[in-house]
Write a protein that holds these residues in place. Structure first.
Motif, PDB file in Angstrom:
ATOM      1  N   GLY A 233      34.648  35.581  42.499  1.00 30.60           N
ATOM      2  CA  GLY A 233      33.474  35.908  42.610  1.00 30.60           C
ATOM      3  C   GLY A 233      33.919  37.568  41.087  1.00 30.60           C
ATOM      4  O   GLY A 233      34.721  37.074  40.970  1.00 30.60           O
ATOM      5  N   LYS A 234      33.429  38.101  41.414  1.00 26.66           N
ATOM      6  CA  LYS A 234      33.500  39.660  40.974  1.00 26.66           C
ATOM      7  C   LYS A 234      34.957  39.480  40.540  1.00 26.66           C
ATOM      8  O   LYS A 234      35.437  40.974  39.914  1.00 26.66           O
ATOM      9  CB  LYS A 234      32.255  40.616  40.955  1.00 26.66           C
ATOM     10  CG  LYS A 234      31.156  40.399  40.674  1.00 26.66           C
ATOM     11  CD  LYS A 234      30.826  39.897  38.946  1.00 26.66           C
ATOM     12  CE  LYS A 234      29.873  38.643  38.783  1.00 26.66           C
ATOM     13  NZ  LYS A 234      29.485  38.268  37.605  1.00 26.66           N
ATOM     14  N   ASN A 235      35.526  39.892  41.906  1.00 32.29           N
ATOM     15  CA  ASN A 235      37.302  40.119  42.130  1.00 32.29           C
ATOM     16  C   ASN A 235      37.639  39.443  41.048  1.00 32.29           C
ATOM     17  O   ASN A 235      39.022  40.174  41.276  1.00 32.29           O
ATOM     18  CB  ASN A 235      37.892  40.080  43.364  1.00 32.29           C
ATOM     19  CG  ASN A 235      37.111  41.518  44.280  1.00 32.29           C
ATOM     20  OD1 ASN A 235      36.669  41.898  43.784  1.00 32.29           O
ATOM     21  ND2 ASN A 235      37.329  40.944  45.322  1.00 32.29           N
ATOM     22  N   LEU A 236      37.579  38.401  40.260  1.00 32.88           N
ATOM     23  CA  LEU A 236      38.576  38.018  39.003  1.00 32.88           C
ATOM     24  C   LEU A 236      37.993  38.192  37.234  1.00 32.88           C
ATOM     25  O   LEU A 236      36.778  38.314  37.348  1.00 32.88           O
ATOM     26  CB  LEU A 236      38.710  36.953  38.993  1.00 32.88           C
ATOM     27  CG  LEU A 236      38.726  36.189  37.803  1.00 32.88           C
ATOM     28  CD1 LEU A 236      40.279  36.422  37.221  1.00 32.88           C
ATOM     29  CD2 LEU A 236      38.863  35.028  37.145  1.00 32.88           C
ATOM     30  N   LYS A 237      38.982  39.281  37.416  1.00 33.19           N
ATOM     31  CA  LYS A 237      38.302  40.413  35.960  1.00 33.19           C
ATOM     32  C   LYS A 237      38.882  38.935  34.649  1.00 33.19           C
ATOM     33  O   LYS A 237      39.965  38.958  34.866  1.00 33.19           O
ATOM     34  CB  LYS A 237      38.399  41.100  35.606  1.00 33.19           C
ATOM     35  CG  LYS A 237      38.178  42.220  34.180  1.00 33.19           C
ATOM     36  CD  LYS A 237      38.929  44.139  34.247  1.00 33.19           C
ATOM     37  CE  LYS A 237      39.453  44.597  33.371  1.00 33.19           C
ATOM     38  NZ  LYS A 237      38.051  45.132  33.213  1.00 33.19           N
TER      39      LYS A 237
END
Ligand code: XMP
Length: 505
Positions: A233-237
């Motif tokens: 999820g949001k831990n991928l930038k």
């Protein structure tokens, strides 16, 4: 699942792919790894470049013999099996490379339901000249060499040829006989399982750490990004660098699709001016590439710093990239040149994750479809990293880029409308610095020549110019000269590669 032990053959991933096509999961490990054998129903020993008697040549790992798991040795794998069980391997006068007919001398489960004589693809200098005790010869080649044997006291089989190569007749059937009949492996695996498996693997590997990826808008980085996003999820930038050298409306399209539809944490960096300034008055194509590569790293690094403690760099490396880098003599995969981030991980001390490393392009597309990525992204023509900079011949200006974007878009839309987009491998327009005379109404004009280029190719290594029907080229030409100011003439490039390249610069 089937465990494939890799001794360095160029065909190992092809073998893994053929197994996947049979609906069976295959896991490739290097010969010096120590894999978990749980759920392994069969082991395939790959080919390899060494001679089994060479010093330091790889040996079959001991765990292979610990359980009674069926084994199939292919090429080097066959020779290794012969050697370890005291058969004899030698360099014979005849080497066999390419198409070779083999004759099945003894019927066996391995060759069940296939003819006695068929064509195979060989690639060997050494040959097994004596099979081990308790083994019997199953087939010989037209040159009288041993093509296959099996053990009478264990479920071990060996073939000299490469069943994974398409030129080998009944390759799939032989693999099926081994995997399904002999190993009794269930064949209900699909790419959906691959996705689930990868998601779990990424979760486990990355934990709560942050990952960064450069999204180029191309197939591979898009699929990698969406897959990793599903895992963490949001831990991928995801970072999309808009260097201003992209196709018409591309930045907007990427933003809409990946941020709004796919829900990625996507940063679009508008670096158009930065790149244009650096490229001012630069005419040499290699300089353009270098400048863009370096500037890309700078922009990407700045973004990475902004997002704090990033530990991983994700890349959309796929199997063909791995082969390319192996061919260039490097064991580890090189950073894709089109991401232009060479040197980045060492400098930033990032660990790399490459979830698509084992997949072939069509499999990557299929994964993308399952993940819900729109088809126009997945089936888009390849686009070079330096973008339109190498399609504006000579110096680059904003005006020239604007002209080229419009022209390119008209050409591509015309191909799509006439159902030719998917028939060509790559199509684009080139803005040349040549000016020619033209006339519209009563006025003479002196404007640039545009060249349209469309090619048929496999992987871009060689290419032939596409025989697009004249009336489609005519329509594109009319639309371009009527619709875009600054274009005086349209020509179609009818050179192949070699001797030319696909791009003009
Ligand atoms: P050429 O012009 O070498 O192109 O026949 C073969 C394929 O490679 C693409 N290409 C590039 N891709 N960075 C890239 O990522 C580059 O510098 C580059 N130059 C060419 C080209 O579009 C074609 O698909």
């Amino acid at each position: 699942k089937i465990l494939v032990i890799d001794f360095g053959s160029q065909y190992t991933q092809l073998l893994a792919r053929r197994i996947r096509e049979l609906g069976v999961y295959s896991h490739v490990v290097q010969y010096d790894e120590n894999p978990d054998l749980e759920e392994v129903s069969g082991i395939i020993l790959s080919g390899g470049p060494d001679s089994v008697y060479a010093e330091d040549s790889p040996e079959i790992p001991q765990y292979v013999f610990q359980k009674e798991i069926p084994v199939l040795g292919v090429c080097y794998g066959m020779q290794s099996l012969a050697k370890i069980f005291n058969g004899e391997v030698r360099k014979e006068k005849v080497a066999e490379y390419g198409r070779t007919t083999i004759h099945v001398e003894k019927q066996n489960k391995l060759f069940s339901k296939i003819p006695e004589e068929f064509t195979t693809w060989m690639s060997h200098g050494d040959s097994v000249v004596k099979v081990p005790e308790n083994a019997e010869i199953l087939a010989k080649t037209e040159n009288g060499l041993i093509a296959a044997f099996h053990f009478l006291d264990k479920p071990f089989y060996a073939i000299q040829y490469h069943p994974e190569v398409r030129h080998s007749e009944f390759g799939t059937e032989v693999l099926e006989n081994f995997i399904i009949d002999i190993c009794q492996t269930p064949n209900d695996w699909s790419l959906k399982d691959f996705i689930e498996h990868k998601i779990e693997e990424i979760k486990e590997q990355v934990g709560d750490e942050k990952v960064i990826i450069a999204l180029s808008g191309g197939v591979d980085s898009s699929v990698a990004a969406v897959l990793i996003n599903k895992a963490i999820g949001k831990n991928l930038k995801a970072v999309f660098v808009d260097h201003g050298l992209l196709r018409l409306n591309e930045p907007e399209d990427v933003r809409r699709i990946f941020r709004e539809i796919m829900g990625l944490d996507l940063t679009v960096v508008n670096a158009q001016e930065r790149f244009l300034n650096k490229l001012k008055n630069i005419e040499d194509p290699e300089k353009k590439r270098k400048i863009i590569g370096e500037e890309f790293i700078r922009v990407f690094e700045e973004e990475a710093k902004k997002s704090g403690d990033v530990k991983y760099l994700a890349q959309g490396t796929i199997y063909s990239d791995v082969i390319e880098s192996a061919a260039s003599g490097k064991k580890t995969s090189k950073i894709k040149s089109h991401h232009n981030v060479g040197g980045l991980p060492e400098k930033m001390d990032l660990k790399i994750i490459e979830p698509l490393r084992e997949l072939f392009k069509d499999e990557v597309r299929a994964v993308g479809e399952i993940l819900g990525i729109p088809k126009h992204i997945l089936y888009r023509h390849p686009f070079p990293g330096p973008g339109l900079s190498i399609r504006v011949i000579g110096g680059i200006t904003q005006e020239k880029l604007e002209i080229l974007k419009k022209v390119d878009n008209i050409f591509i839309e015309t191909l799509k409308e006439k159902n030719w987009y998917d028939k060509v491998w790559q199509a684009f327009a080139v803005l040349t610095p040549v000016k020619t005379v033209g006339v519209t109404g009563d006025t003479r004009k002196y404007e640039n020549v545009i060249s349209l280029r469309a090619v048929d190719s496999v992987e871009g290594m060689t290419a032939d110019w596409s025989r697009i029907p004249f009336d489609i080229l005519d329509l594109a030409s009319t639309r371009i000269t009527n619709g875009v100011d600054g274009v005086g003439r349209v020509v179609y490039d009818i050179t192949s590669k070699p001797p030319s390249t696909i791009e003009w610069e």
